[in-house]
Design a protein around this motif. Sequence first.
Motif, PDB file in Angstrom:
ATOM      1  N   LEU A 418       0.853  -1.152   0.200  1.00  0.00           N
ATOM      2  CA  LEU A 418       0.052  -0.004   0.138  1.00  0.00           C
ATOM      3  C   LEU A 418       0.869   1.189   0.038  1.00  0.00           C
ATOM      4  O   LEU A 418       0.415   2.239  -0.410  1.00  0.00           O
ATOM      5  CB  LEU A 418      -0.922  -0.082   1.162  1.00  0.00           C
ATOM      6  N   GLN A 419       2.053   0.892   0.462  1.00  0.00           N
ATOM      7  CA  GLN A 419       2.934   2.300   0.609  1.00  0.00           C
ATOM      8  C   GLN A 419       3.106   3.174  -0.947  1.00  0.00           C
ATOM      9  O   GLN A 419       2.739   4.471  -0.717  1.00  0.00           O
ATOM     10  CB  GLN A 419       4.301   2.019   1.059  1.00  0.00           C
ATOM     11  N   PRO A 420       3.371   2.453  -1.819  1.00  0.00           N
ATOM     12  CA  PRO A 420       3.603   3.391  -3.139  1.00  0.00           C
ATOM     13  C   PRO A 420       2.246   4.063  -3.377  1.00  0.00           C
ATOM     14  O   PRO A 420       2.292   5.314  -3.985  1.00  0.00           O
ATOM     15  CB  PRO A 420       3.995   2.305  -4.332  1.00  0.00           C
ATOM     16  N   ARG A 421       1.131   3.472  -3.526  1.00  0.00           N
ATOM     17  CA  ARG A 421      -0.062   4.189  -3.695  1.00  0.00           C
ATOM     18  C   ARG A 421      -0.342   5.223  -2.405  1.00  0.00           C
ATOM     19  O   ARG A 421      -0.871   6.355  -3.073  1.00  0.00           O
ATOM     20  CB  ARG A 421      -1.419   2.967  -3.456  1.00  0.00           C
ATOM     21  N   ALA A 422      -0.270   5.193  -1.544  1.00  0.00           N
ATOM     22  CA  ALA A 422      -0.234   6.373  -0.451  1.00  0.00           C
ATOM     23  C   ALA A 422       0.379   7.317  -0.794  1.00  0.00           C
ATOM     24  O   ALA A 422       0.282   8.656  -0.797  1.00  0.00           O
ATOM     25  CB  ALA A 422      -0.039   5.690   1.009  1.00  0.00           C
ATOM     26  N   ALA A 423       2.054   7.005  -1.098  1.00  0.00           N
ATOM     27  CA  ALA A 423       2.753   8.090  -1.417  1.00  0.00           C
ATOM     28  C   ALA A 423       2.297   8.891  -2.713  1.00  0.00           C
ATOM     29  O   ALA A 423       2.460  10.217  -2.788  1.00  0.00           O
ATOM     30  CB  ALA A 423       4.184   7.664  -1.648  1.00  0.00           C
ATOM     31  N   GLU A 424       1.860   8.240  -3.425  1.00  0.00           N
ATOM     32  CA  GLU A 424       1.249   8.773  -4.879  1.00  0.00           C
ATOM     33  C   GLU A 424       0.143   9.855  -4.648  1.00  0.00           C
ATOM     34  O   GLU A 424       0.197  10.786  -5.036  1.00  0.00           O
ATOM     35  CB  GLU A 424       0.811   7.752  -5.879  1.00  0.00           C
ATOM     36  N   LEU A 425      -0.632   9.500  -3.618  1.00  0.00           N
ATOM     37  CA  LEU A 425      -1.853  10.358  -3.354  1.00  0.00           C
ATOM     38  C   LEU A 425      -1.576  11.223  -1.866  1.00  0.00           C
ATOM     39  O   LEU A 425      -2.496  12.041  -1.546  1.00  0.00           O
ATOM     40  CB  LEU A 425      -2.932   9.631  -2.851  1.00  0.00           C
ATOM     41  N   ASN A 426      -0.334  11.273  -1.713  1.00  0.00           N
ATOM     42  CA  ASN A 426       0.052  12.172  -0.337  1.00  0.00           C
ATOM     43  C   ASN A 426      -0.621  11.724   0.902  1.00  0.00           C
ATOM     44  O   ASN A 426      -1.064  12.760   1.475  1.00  0.00           O
ATOM     45  CB  ASN A 426       0.038  13.686  -0.810  1.00  0.00           C
ATOM     46  N   VAL A 427      -0.744  10.557   1.209  1.00  0.00           N
ATOM     47  CA  VAL A 427      -1.541  10.082   2.234  1.00  0.00           C
ATOM     48  C   VAL A 427      -0.593   9.310   3.187  1.00  0.00           C
ATOM     49  O   VAL A 427       0.284   8.629   3.076  1.00  0.00           O
ATOM     50  CB  VAL A 427      -2.744   9.003   2.131  1.00  0.00           C
ATOM     51  N   ALA A 428      -0.415   9.808   4.423  1.00  0.00           N
ATOM     52  CA  ALA A 428       0.170   9.297   5.552  1.00  0.00           C
ATOM     53  C   ALA A 428      -0.303   7.695   6.029  1.00  0.00           C
ATOM     54  O   ALA A 428      -1.765   7.615   6.431  1.00  0.00           O
ATOM     55  CB  ALA A 428       0.325  10.193   6.805  1.00  0.00           C
ATOM     56  N   LEU A 429       0.529   6.756   5.905  1.00  0.00           N
ATOM     57  CA  LEU A 429       0.181   5.463   6.226  1.00  0.00           C
ATOM     58  C   LEU A 429       0.799   4.893   7.455  1.00  0.00           C
ATOM     59  O   LEU A 429       2.141   4.988   7.550  1.00  0.00           O
ATOM     60  CB  LEU A 429       0.666   4.604   5.156  1.00  0.00           C
ATOM     61  N   THR A 430       0.130   4.510   8.587  1.00  0.00           N
ATOM     62  CA  THR A 430       0.655   4.207   9.934  1.00  0.00           C
ATOM     63  C   THR A 430       0.168   2.619  10.210  1.00  0.00           C
ATOM     64  O   THR A 430      -0.739   2.119   9.733  1.00  0.00           O
ATOM     65  CB  THR A 430       0.117   4.907  11.022  1.00  0.00           C
ATOM     66  N   TRP A 431       1.125   1.953  10.882  1.00  0.00           N
ATOM     67  CA  TRP A 431       0.802   0.333  10.923  1.00  0.00           C
ATOM     68  C   TRP A 431       1.428   0.066  12.308  1.00  0.00           C
ATOM     69  O   TRP A 431       2.295   0.594  12.854  1.00  0.00           O
ATOM     70  CB  TRP A 431       1.622  -0.426   9.937  1.00  0.00           C
ATOM     71  N   THR A 432       0.472  -0.409  13.059  1.00  0.00           N
ATOM     72  CA  THR A 432       0.519  -0.716  14.623  1.00  0.00           C
ATOM     73  C   THR A 432       0.009  -2.316  14.891  1.00  0.00           C
ATOM     74  O   THR A 432      -0.998  -2.407  14.934  1.00  0.00           O
ATOM     75  CB  THR A 432      -0.364   0.188  15.452  1.00  0.00           C
ATOM     76  N   PRO A 433       1.131  -2.850  14.933  1.00  0.00           N
ATOM     77  CA  PRO A 433       0.981  -4.415  15.171  1.00  0.00           C
ATOM     78  C   PRO A 433       0.698  -4.593  16.888  1.00  0.00           C
ATOM     79  O   PRO A 433       1.011  -4.035  17.737  1.00  0.00           O
ATOM     80  CB  PRO A 433       2.036  -5.102  14.650  1.00  0.00           C
ATOM     81  N   ASP A 434      -0.010  -5.937  16.994  1.00  0.00           N
ATOM     82  CA  ASP A 434      -0.437  -6.252  18.435  1.00  0.00           C
ATOM     83  C   ASP A 434       0.881  -7.026  18.842  1.00  0.00           C
ATOM     84  O   ASP A 434       0.819  -8.258  18.157  1.00  0.00           O
ATOM     85  CB  ASP A 434      -1.743  -6.586  18.539  1.00  0.00           C
ATOM     86  N   PRO A 435       1.862  -7.086  19.518  1.00  0.00           N
ATOM     87  CA  PRO A 435       2.809  -7.762  20.001  1.00  0.00           C
ATOM     88  C   PRO A 435       2.361  -9.061  20.632  1.00  0.00           C
ATOM     89  O   PRO A 435       3.040 -10.104  20.528  1.00  0.00           O
ATOM     90  CB  PRO A 435       3.846  -7.123  20.872  1.00  0.00           C
ATOM     91  N   SER A 436       1.373  -9.028  20.989  1.00  0.00           N
ATOM     92  CA  SER A 436       0.819 -10.156  22.003  1.00  0.00           C
ATOM     93  C   SER A 436       0.132 -11.219  21.026  1.00  0.00           C
ATOM     94  O   SER A 436      -0.361 -12.406  21.493  1.00  0.00           O
ATOM     95  CB  SER A 436      -0.341  -9.905  23.096  1.00  0.00           C
ATOM     96  N   LEU A 437      -0.207 -10.894  19.714  1.00  0.00           N
ATOM     97  CA  LEU A 437      -0.731 -11.733  18.898  1.00  0.00           C
ATOM     98  C   LEU A 437      -0.145 -13.209  18.559  1.00  0.00           C
ATOM     99  O   LEU A 437       1.197 -12.927  17.917  1.00  0.00           O
ATOM    100  CB  LEU A 437      -1.295 -10.964  17.491  1.00  0.00           C
ATOM    101  N   PRO A 438      -0.537 -14.236  18.917  1.00  0.00           N
ATOM    102  CA  PRO A 438       0.162 -15.573  18.684  1.00  0.00           C
ATOM    103  C   PRO A 438       0.129 -16.025  17.143  1.00  0.00           C
ATOM    104  O   PRO A 438      -0.811 -15.471  16.498  1.00  0.00           O
ATOM    105  CB  PRO A 438      -0.402 -16.290  19.832  1.00  0.00           C
TER     106      PRO A 438
END
Length: 568
Positions: A418-438
Amino acid sequence: MASLFVIQGPDQGLRFELDAEGTALLLGRDPGNRIQIHDTEVSRRHAEIRRVGEKFLLADLGSSNGTFVNNERIEQEELASGDQVQIGRTVMLFTGPGDSGPQNIDERVRIVGTAPALAGSRIVQSIPQQEGSAIFTPAVDAADNPWLARARSNLQVMYRTALAVSHTLDIEQLLSRIMQLIFEWVETDRGCIMLVDPESKHLVPKVRRDRHREQGQERMNISQTILDYVMREREGVLTSDAREDQRWDPAASILQQGVREAICVPMQGRYDVVGVIYIDTLTPAHRAIANAPRRFREEHLKLMVAIGHQAALAVEDTMYYSAMVQAERLAAIGQTIAMLSHHIKNILQGIRGGSYLIEMGLSDHDESVMRKGWQIVEKNQNKISTMVMDMLSFSKEREPELAPADLNQVMSDVVELLQPRAAELNVALTWTPDPSLPTIQFDSEAIHRAVLNVGTNAIDACEGREGGKVDLSTKYLPEQNLVQITVADNGVGMTAEQLPKIFQAFVSGKGARGTGLGLPVSQKIIKEHGGRIQVESEPDHGSRFTLEFPAVLGGSVRETNISNIPED
């Protein structure tokens, strides 16, 4: 062969055959079950059916919402043909092993004229359809006639059963069920249901049943005169080949086996006669000589007239339902072709534009123009690939290929795409994983596609907005045994009127840029995993999509409370 036929619920129209003796057939949402039910209110291992000889035992496996037979909750129950089994929102009709209808019916039923064996048969009594309703108005005290009391009670069961099986495309199964009910209520030896052929307008035998198996190979001769009378007058008739006058010599009358009595009634629907029901019985010679009473009486005739009318309504409903389904399929095909043609045309126009720039660059030896043209061609090739994959995912019924995988890693791969598409449209993309996810079991490729579709839509919703941003995150809920994937944006959002339509195929808020398949495909994938998608949105404030499905740890299957959550 015994079977369960789904008459209500997400799997409506499916039939599951029950043929393994001594083996427990599991019912539930889990893909490993022999009978998998795609119903979010059904537990993963909800119930089991075990065959013991000719008996089928249904047992609940401690499910969250219970197992019901004929609207009564059960722990264990022996199933009888015609029972309605309900788990969650799914209702199934159980058909026993001997309820499948005979084969080669045309060879076993013959419509004849005045044959010698039938020459002495005459109409003893006739009743129009209107009088058949008198079966509901007691003419005698039920205490004096227990059979009639039972028949009236069972007729109500027939009404419910006819309604339950009417919305099926298998009309022969419907007729077989009706014939079985007749044999339960009337002491008849043989029976046959004939329907009017829509082309020739002639009666065609569809179902025959014999109470005694040794008589099953005997050809059933039915008088054409009687059939013509029933069809023309629209009346039910009771016939007998006995001569009831003082000159009758009992010994001379027994020409073959005894006295044959028959009932033939019209199947009068809402507008026309769709067929007839014929039943008959034979009084043996020794009983006929002893002046045994008739086996068929006026009450039988009235009951059969009422049954004929209800059977006709069920047949009409089945025919109308089949026609409606066919019309809906044709309409859906037409809509699909029109929408796909529109999208393909747009893609081809883009490819033509890119090809034109490539040709121009080649002619002018301008590499920058060629590169720009190739980028346009490549972009439209990706559109074609995406559309084809969405079409395959949406149209094909499939079981998720469950395997242990790291959901956070799958999400990281999606974010990277998704990063290239977000950069093309000037949209900030953030990603927050849950470290407890097994590590959990899921179809990684399918979930990847579902999240990618939702994420792409979120980025497109932020196009042209200052400070546009999309946040992706995962969350593990061990108490509920669930995992959640959240995709939130601050884009254009949706109105309350738009929300109910977003999961409909070919409905897109992107105009010509979208196919309208991304969200329906994502919803289908999450449902196949036993989950759901929740949506919150407000115009000009953005949207939040939560993809939620059970967390299957390792190789185990654990129950979840998601079956108690109402489906969107």
